[in-house]
Motif scaffolding. Structure first.
Motif, mmCIF file in Angstrom:
data_model
loop_
_atom_site.group_PDB
_atom_site.id
_atom_site.type_symbol
_atom_site.label_atom_id
_atom_site.label_comp_id
_atom_site.label_asym_id
_atom_site.label_seq_id
_atom_site.Cartn_x
_atom_site.Cartn_y
_atom_site.Cartn_z
ATOM 1 N N PRO A 143 0.825 -1.233 0.000
ATOM 2 C CA PRO A 143 0.000 0.000 0.000
ATOM 3 C C PRO A 143 0.848 1.267 0.000
ATOM 4 C CG PRO A 143 -0.862 -1.592 1.574
ATOM 5 C CD PRO A 143 0.461 -2.123 1.119
ATOM 6 N N LEU A 144 1.953 1.258 0.748
ATOM 7 C CA LEU A 144 2.820 2.430 0.776
ATOM 8 C C LEU A 144 3.475 2.652 -0.585
ATOM 9 C CD1 LEU A 144 3.846 4.629 2.674
ATOM 10 C CD2 LEU A 144 5.763 3.122 3.267
ATOM 11 N N THR A 145 3.853 1.553 -1.250
ATOM 12 C CA THR A 145 4.428 1.669 -2.592
ATOM 13 C C THR A 145 3.407 2.233 -3.569
ATOM 14 O OG1 THR A 145 5.858 -0.236 -2.143
ATOM 15 C CG2 THR A 145 5.558 0.377 -4.438
ATOM 16 N N THR A 146 2.154 1.785 -3.441
ATOM 17 C CA THR A 146 1.089 2.286 -4.318
ATOM 18 C C THR A 146 0.880 3.788 -4.126
ATOM 19 O OG1 THR A 146 0.005 0.126 -4.252
ATOM 20 C CG2 THR A 146 -1.328 2.005 -4.957
ATOM 21 N N LEU A 162 -5.464 11.785 -3.576
ATOM 22 C CA LEU A 162 -5.065 10.381 -3.639
ATOM 23 C C LEU A 162 -6.218 9.505 -3.181
ATOM 24 C CD1 LEU A 162 -1.542 10.766 -2.005
ATOM 25 C CD2 LEU A 162 -2.047 10.491 -4.440
ATOM 26 N N PRO A 163 -6.404 8.333 -3.785
ATOM 27 C CA PRO A 163 -7.491 7.444 -3.357
ATOM 28 C C PRO A 163 -7.208 6.873 -1.971
ATOM 29 C CG PRO A 163 -6.118 6.359 -4.997
ATOM 30 C CD PRO A 163 -5.655 7.780 -4.929
ATOM 31 N N VAL A 164 -8.253 6.742 -1.179
ATOM 32 C CA VAL A 164 -8.112 6.234 0.192
ATOM 33 C C VAL A 164 -8.787 4.888 0.379
ATOM 34 C CG1 VAL A 164 -7.915 8.541 1.167
ATOM 35 C CG2 VAL A 164 -10.177 7.491 0.933
ATOM 36 N N ALA A 165 -9.487 4.405 -0.636
ATOM 37 C CA ALA A 165 -10.212 3.142 -0.489
ATOM 38 C C ALA A 165 -9.231 1.982 -0.361
ATOM 39 C CB ALA A 165 -11.120 2.923 -1.706
ATOM 40 N N GLU A 170 -2.348 2.263 8.854
ATOM 41 C CA GLU A 170 -1.013 2.838 8.968
ATOM 42 C C GLU A 170 -0.702 3.798 7.824
ATOM 43 O OE1 GLU A 170 -1.752 -0.281 9.085
ATOM 44 O OE2 GLU A 170 -1.280 -0.988 11.112
ATOM 45 N N VAL A 171 -1.311 3.576 6.648
ATOM 46 C CA VAL A 171 -1.055 4.424 5.481
ATOM 47 C C VAL A 171 -2.155 5.467 5.319
ATOM 48 C CG1 VAL A 171 -0.640 4.405 2.983
ATOM 49 C CG2 VAL A 171 0.151 2.500 4.391
ATOM 50 N N LEU A 172 -3.334 5.169 5.820
ATOM 51 C CA LEU A 172 -4.485 6.060 5.619
ATOM 52 C C LEU A 172 -4.233 7.440 6.206
ATOM 53 C CD1 LEU A 172 -7.371 6.365 4.587
ATOM 54 C CD2 LEU A 172 -8.180 5.488 6.799
ATOM 55 N N TRP A 173 -3.601 7.479 7.405
ATOM 56 C CA TRP A 173 -3.360 8.789 8.021
ATOM 57 C C TRP A 173 -2.413 9.630 7.170
ATOM 58 C CZ3 TRP A 173 1.445 10.579 9.263
ATOM 59 C CH2 TRP A 173 2.492 9.649 9.308
ATOM 60 N N LEU A 174 -1.453 8.985 6.485
ATOM 61 C CA LEU A 174 -0.542 9.729 5.629
ATOM 62 C C LEU A 174 -1.275 10.307 4.418
ATOM 63 C CD1 LEU A 174 2.336 10.582 4.840
ATOM 64 C CD2 LEU A 174 2.608 8.336 3.744
ATOM 65 N N VAL A 175 -2.148 9.501 3.821
ATOM 66 C CA VAL A 175 -2.888 9.954 2.642
ATOM 67 C C VAL A 175 -3.858 11.070 3.015
ATOM 68 C CG1 VAL A 175 -4.514 9.255 0.830
ATOM 69 C CG2 VAL A 175 -2.610 7.747 1.469
ATOM 70 N N THR A 176 -4.533 10.930 4.150
ATOM 71 C CA THR A 176 -5.478 11.970 4.576
ATOM 72 C C THR A 176 -4.764 13.275 4.919
ATOM 73 O OG1 THR A 176 -5.401 11.066 6.828
ATOM 74 C CG2 THR A 176 -7.204 10.340 5.420
ATOM 75 N N ALA A 177 -3.454 13.188 5.251
ATOM 76 C CA ALA A 177 -2.674 14.412 5.479
ATOM 77 C C ALA A 177 -2.184 15.003 4.163
ATOM 78 C CB ALA A 177 -1.488 14.114 6.396
ATOM 79 N N LEU A 178 -1.931 14.145 3.174
ATOM 80 C CA LEU A 178 -1.437 14.640 1.887
ATOM 81 C C LEU A 178 -2.538 15.268 1.044
ATOM 82 C CD1 LEU A 178 1.049 11.827 0.751
ATOM 83 C CD2 LEU A 178 1.612 14.210 1.275
#
Length: 214
Positions: A143-146, A162-165, A170-178
């Motif tokens: 997921p982090l690579t994606t 970025l898609p969050v689905a 662990e990765v969702l918080w990074l995407v929601t911040a980006l």
């Protein structure tokens, strides 16, 4: 005498010799008869000698084999010409001297076999565990690579969120911040483009007047 790596195995062999000597002492009445009855002793080349209280040689488990000298009580390492080195335990009671002897070369061979049998499962298991760990780490980081690939494809003209689905926590918080950052960048770039367009429009009218007057 013995390599440090073989010390645990040699302690086990010493324990077996000592227990064999005490077992013969505890069966003193029939010691000569029972001393050679252990097939395990024969397999391990354990040699037994028994003397009476007057020093007469009562028993030798390997007739025709080497005759080690009678030793004082306790542990000894004895080298016999043409027969190599032996580990010896001598037990003295009121009626008999019981001496149990084990060739060092047999000990070394048995220690090697024991080490091989102990290490072989690990030699097979470690690569398998390493492969499973590598696969699990790759799957966990996918997921982090994606997300990293999705960020890499973003350009000033394509700053879509970025898609969050399906993302793990662990990765969702990074995407929601980006995503808010991408949104702010898109807004800033849009405002910049609008400013440049307005400025260009404002400059076109005076330039056109100057051109006509010339």
């Amino acid at each position: 005498m013995f390599p440090p790596a073989s010390q645990p195995a040699n302690r086990g062999f010493d324990y077996h010799l000592k227990q064999r000597a005490f077992a013969l002492r505890d069966h003193a009445a029939t010691a000569v008869e029972v001393s050679g009855s252990d097939a395990d002793d024969a397999e391990q080349d354990i040699m037994i000698q028994i003397w009476d209280e007057d020093g007469h040689h009562l028993y030798h488990s390997h007739p025709g084999g080497p005759s080690l000298p009678k030793a004082v009580p306790g542990w000894h390492t004895v080298t016999v010409r043409r027969h190599g080195t032996w580990r010896v335990f001598t037990l003295v009671d009121e009626a008999r001297v019981i001496q149990v002897e084990h060739p060092v070369h047999v000990r070394q061979a048995m220690a090697i076999r024991l080490a091989v049998h102990t290490l072989l499962p690990w030699l097979v298991a470690v690569p398998l565990l390493g492969g499973l760990l590598w696969w699990h780490m790759g799957r966990s980081l996918q997921p982090l690579t994606t997300v990293a690939q999705a960020v890499h494809t973003r350009t000033p003209s394509t700053l879509d969120p970025l898609p969050v689905a399906g993302l793990p926590e662990e990765v969702l918080w990074l995407v929601t911040a980006l995503n808010p950052l991408l949104q702010r960048l898109a807004t800033a770039l849009a405002a910049q483009r609008a400013f440049i367009a307005d400025a260009a429009h404002a400059l076109r009218t005076p330039l056109a007047a100057v051109y006509l007057q010339s």
